[in-house]
Design an enzyme around this catalytic site. Sequence first.
Site, PDB file in Angstrom:
ATOM      1  N   THR A  33       0.821  -1.217   0.000  1.00  0.00           N
ATOM      2  CA  THR A  33       0.000   0.000   0.000  1.00  0.00           C
ATOM      3  C   THR A  33       0.852   1.263   0.000  1.00  0.00           C
ATOM      4  O   THR A  33       1.973   1.259   0.522  1.00  0.00           O
ATOM      5  CB  THR A  33      -0.888  -0.004   1.267  1.00  0.00           C
ATOM      6  N   TYR A  59      -1.804  -0.053  10.358  1.00  0.00           N
ATOM      7  CA  TYR A  59      -2.031  -0.707   9.065  1.00  0.00           C
ATOM      8  C   TYR A  59      -0.768  -0.581   8.192  1.00  0.00           C
ATOM      9  O   TYR A  59      -0.229  -1.571   7.708  1.00  0.00           O
ATOM     10  CB  TYR A  59      -3.241  -0.072   8.377  1.00  0.00           C
TER      11      TYR A  59
END
Length: 326
Positions: free
Chosen positions: A117, A141
């Site tokens: 990501t 995350y």
Amino acid sequence: MAVVLVTGGAGYIGSHTCLALQEAGHRPVVFDNFSTGFRKLLVTEDLVEGDLGRPEDIRKALSSFPVEAVVHFASHCYVGESYQNPYKYYHDNLLHALNLLEAMKKEGVNKIIFSSTCATYGIPREVPIPEEHPTDPINAYGHSKRCIEWMLEDYRRAHAFEFIALRYFNASGADPRTRIGECHDPETHLIPRIFMAIAGMIPALEIFGEDYPTPDGTCIRDYIHVADLAAAHVAALRRLLAQGGGDFFNLGTGEGFSVRQLLEEAERVTGRKVPVRFGPRRLGDPPALLAKSHAALRDLAWVPQHSSLPVILETAWRWFQKDNRL
Ligand code: UDP
């Protein structure tokens, strides 16, 4: 043709990648526990229902099929939740990846494509963001995804693993033939929430902050069509099988759109007014995130085909109407 184990193959990007693998002549095998995946997103009967928390489940999947490579999507992926519950992100995302790598080692599978990501970059010092940009995630995350990238580098050095990590920007849109599309529960992402507001499923779309240092005050993101992301996985597989890996690629268009621009385009595509209200900034949202994806173009011959804003919104709207029987 390669047999490819796809963890999280019943999720949004995982299911679209399974379709793209099939269309390229490969055989995806879905590994999913359906905790966040959906049976309606399955595109193949090659399915192992299992949990990455149980190493024996993964070994069973790897030994039941002649798997040549793994694409690893399955993970928790809500930035907001990761602020509230870092344990879940560190424990599950890291442990599951470790279980997967160990099972692969034991079963003699050493090729993996990892779903990473742009959150690994944190607040960018430079926009558009090149792959060489320092990584400095700002939430659990992003930290968990960056840690898994480190694991992959360590397994490459120690055990001759070959990996490609793909750092996505904003996945969006749906299968152009409307077979599958975006599904999350809860749904937190901008485009489906705009449609939920249009359909009266929520009272209004809340704009998270209108005082950002951007031309119209709302956040700018690089929206990349899920079919283009899926195609990048197929290209990454080709590269892994032909020449190995050790690479990190950004996947975005390099073009940014603000929340307000998305709202305008959604109104044009749907012919409906979006009820909106203004709210505070969301924790951890940088003002602008844009990719420099030159490496993917150079090494994967990857050129986005579906990522214009109208195509993203049209495909997403068609799927939303089908999925919600509108
Ligand atoms: N956003 C918003 N309202 C919403 C959901 C998202 O204003 O209900 C904004 C969010 O602040 C971000 C952009 O839309 O700037 C894209 O958010 P999304 O959650 O879709 O993806 P993210 O950028 O978090 O990966």
